[in-house]
Write a protein that holds these residues in place. Structure first.
Motif, PDB file in Angstrom:
ATOM      1  N   ALA A 174       0.819  -1.215   0.000  1.00 26.16           N
ATOM      2  CA  ALA A 174       0.000   0.000   0.000  1.00 26.16           C
ATOM      3  C   ALA A 174       0.857   1.272   0.000  1.00 26.16           C
ATOM      4  O   ALA A 174       0.602   2.210  -0.752  1.00 26.16           O
ATOM      5  N   GLY A 181       2.280   6.109  -4.391  1.00 27.74           N
ATOM      6  CA  GLY A 181       0.887   6.562  -4.301  1.00 27.74           C
ATOM      7  C   GLY A 181       0.706   7.561  -3.171  1.00 27.74           C
ATOM      8  O   GLY A 181      -0.019   8.545  -3.311  1.00 27.74           O
ATOM      9  N   TYR A 200       4.563   3.016 -13.169  1.00 25.77           N
ATOM     10  CA  TYR A 200       5.114   3.135 -11.815  1.00 25.77           C
ATOM     11  C   TYR A 200       6.635   3.016 -11.840  1.00 25.77           C
ATOM     12  O   TYR A 200       7.343   3.714 -11.123  1.00 25.77           O
ATOM     13  N   PHE A 204      -6.047   3.495  -5.544  1.00 30.61           N
ATOM     14  CA  PHE A 204      -4.651   3.316  -5.956  1.00 30.61           C
ATOM     15  C   PHE A 204      -3.765   3.160  -4.727  1.00 30.61           C
ATOM     16  O   PHE A 204      -2.931   2.263  -4.637  1.00 30.61           O
ATOM     17  N   SER A 205      -3.991   4.042  -3.757  1.00 32.68           N
ATOM     18  CA  SER A 205      -3.127   4.055  -2.585  1.00 32.68           C
ATOM     19  C   SER A 205      -3.289   2.785  -1.759  1.00 32.68           C
ATOM     20  O   SER A 205      -2.335   2.283  -1.181  1.00 32.68           O
ATOM     21  N   SER A 230      -3.960  -0.087  -2.977  1.00 30.83           N
ATOM     22  CA  SER A 230      -3.695  -1.209  -3.915  1.00 30.83           C
ATOM     23  C   SER A 230      -4.958  -2.031  -4.158  1.00 30.83           C
ATOM     24  O   SER A 230      -4.910  -3.250  -4.247  1.00 30.83           O
ATOM     25  N   VAL A 275      -7.105  -4.318  -8.233  1.00 36.74           N
ATOM     26  CA  VAL A 275      -6.307  -5.112  -9.174  1.00 36.74           C
ATOM     27  C   VAL A 275      -6.014  -6.508  -8.620  1.00 36.74           C
ATOM     28  O   VAL A 275      -5.410  -7.315  -9.287  1.00 36.74           O
ATOM     29  N   THR A 302      -4.206  -7.322  -5.847  1.00 36.93           N
ATOM     30  CA  THR A 302      -2.945  -7.508  -5.126  1.00 36.93           C
ATOM     31  C   THR A 302      -3.216  -8.108  -3.751  1.00 36.93           C
ATOM     32  O   THR A 302      -2.576  -9.075  -3.340  1.00 36.93           O
TER      33      THR A 302
END
Ligand code: PFF
Length: 448
Positions: free
Chosen positions: A22, A26, A105, A227-228, A230, A233, A235
């Motif tokens: 995490a 981000g 990234y 996004f921050s 995670s 997706v 993960t």
């Protein structure tokens, strides 16, 4: 895959690896510039609301799906869905997103390497004005080959670590790196808060101007939260497939969200007071942190040393994140396409090299090559956070809330009734109703 599943032997290991995923660019690179572009305080309020009522339940949903199935994202959904349904198709969007994120990234992680070395060799330690740092960034990223070279260095390191599967080493490293990064951030936070005019920056970040809330601000804050953390997706789903039965999922999810948010806010507390003190523009975009921080460092006693420490820690924070996002496709290639771990890591590396190259050149040679008016770097950055991750999140919340076996969900979330029983109804409610409605509402608001 068996020996990797023994990886998270301790509860601390679980938290460390997920927090390592995490916390990264981000928080320190993306959060300040997104907040800067989207009105500061108003953005922060929506961001916090998203993390609490959507983010934490969604982390729980990924954890439950991963731990209950103990396999990669495609296999997991296939195992838990009703016979004949097609829920598992969404996993392809997650895998695609993870590869797209890795591709841009690695470019920014490459910048941290450039800045780390530039701090050591003195290129960033002059007492120049802010224009110098602005020009430095533009010249460097515009050069094409230098950013590309760093992105490749970064991806190669990522590949070597993944191929050897030395993640336990990474775990130990992230145990040490996260507190160290925190200390450096706090030191600079104090420094930034003592600058003349710092109060303006605090006002910008903490006093919301609700008239600034537009569909764009909502979309930006939602995308940044996902996004921050995670999220979407898969993960966290993939990591949870390596969790032991006694890991308390709800507590772990809350700790991850809490720490992640603390890092983002501290980053904001460094950037905005300094920014207003220098009379710079908050809406600079991706350049923001790379222009403001070196300037603060260079005007601090021992700045060269602080800057190098900071950029190398940021680099380490980035690599624990890219390892986590690479694990999604690697677990998928290994388990679904029956590749060896070496081949799967190599495939992940090659894909990231191709797209990473295009992203790295987006500030130089390929800056005129645009799709929907955005460079490939911007497109990958925005489309994954603002669209692909939220879409996957809707699917995960509906899947866990409505489709999964209720007993399985209960037993996983509460460890067979031993933990977090009080929170169970609230989390299920958020998964069933709040998360999908909130995400859809942001999309619909954006459309109209
Ligand atoms: N959460 C990471 C960060 O804030 O830097 C980025 C990230 C990691 C996004 C893993 C997606 C992912 F799958």
């Amino acid at each position: 895959m068996k020996n990797q599943r023994t990886l998270f032997a301790t509860k601390l290991g679980v938290i460390a690896a997920s927090v390592g995923s995490a916390i990264g660019l981000g928080n320190i690179w993306r959060f300040p510039y997104e907040a800067g572009q989207h009105g500061g305080g108003a953005f922060l309020i929506i961001y916090l609301a998203m993390v609490t009522i959507v983010g934490i339940p969604l982390i729980c949903s990924e954890f439950v799906i991963g731990r209950a199935s103990q396999t990669n994202v495609l296999g997991a959904l296939r195992k838990l869905e009703r016979r004949g349904s097609r829920w598992h198709w969404i996993s392809y969007l997650g895998i695609l997103s993870s590869l797209m994120i890795l591709s841009f990234y690695c470019v920014v992680a490459g910048w941290t390497l450039e800045y780390g070395f530039a701090s050591i060799n003195g290129a960033l330690s002059s007492q120049a004005g802010e224009q110098y740092y602005s020009d430095y960034f533009r010249t460097f990223t515009g050069e094409s080959m230098r950013p590309l070279h760093w992105a490749i260095v970064f991806l190669t390191l990522n590949y070597l670590i993944l191929r050897r599967g030395v993640r336990s080493g990474i775990e130990r490293m992230s145990n040490l790196m996260t507190p160290l990064l925190f200390v450096i951030l706090v030191v600079f936070c104090v420094k930034s808060l003592m600058m003349p005019g710092a109060a303006e920056g605090l006002k910008f970040l903490f006093v919301p101007d609700f008239s600034k809330i537009t569909p764009d601000v909502l979309l930006g804050a939602m995308g940044q939260a996902f996004f921050s953390l995670s999220l979407g997706v898969s993960t966290l789903l993939t990591y949870a497939s390596y969790f032991k039965r006694d890991v308390p999922l709800v507590k772990s999810a809350s700790i991850i969200a809490g720490l992640d948010t603390a890092f983002a806010i501290i980053a904001g507390l460094i950037i905005f007071p300094a920014l207003f003190s220098f009379n710079m523009e908050p809406a600079e975009g991706p350049r923001l942190v790379f222009e403001v921080l070196p300037y603060i460092f260079s005007h601090t006693a021992g700045g060269q040393f602080w800057a190098a420490g900071f950029f190398f820690l940021l680099f380490l924070a980035s690599i624990t994140s890219t390892i986590s996002m690479s694990e999604i496709s690697i677990a998928f290639f290994c388990e679904e396409w029956h590749m060896s771990r070496e081949k799967a890591s190599l495939l992940n590396y090659v894909i990231a090299l191709v797209f990473g190259t295009i992203c790295a050149l987006s500030f130089g040679m390929l800056s005129d090559f645009t799709i929907f008016g955005m460079t490939v770097f911007d497109l990958f950055n925005n489309i994954t956070a603002n669209y692909f991750m939220p879409i996957c999140c809707i699917f995960f919340s509906i899947f866990a809330g409505w489709m999964m076996d209720k007993n399985l969900l209960h037993n996983q979330l509460t460890n067979n009734g031993k933990t977090a029983r009080r929170f169970f109804p609230a989390i299920v409610f958020c998964l069933k109703f709040v998360a999908p409605t909130a995400i859809l509402a942001v999309f619909v608001y954006q459309l109209i």
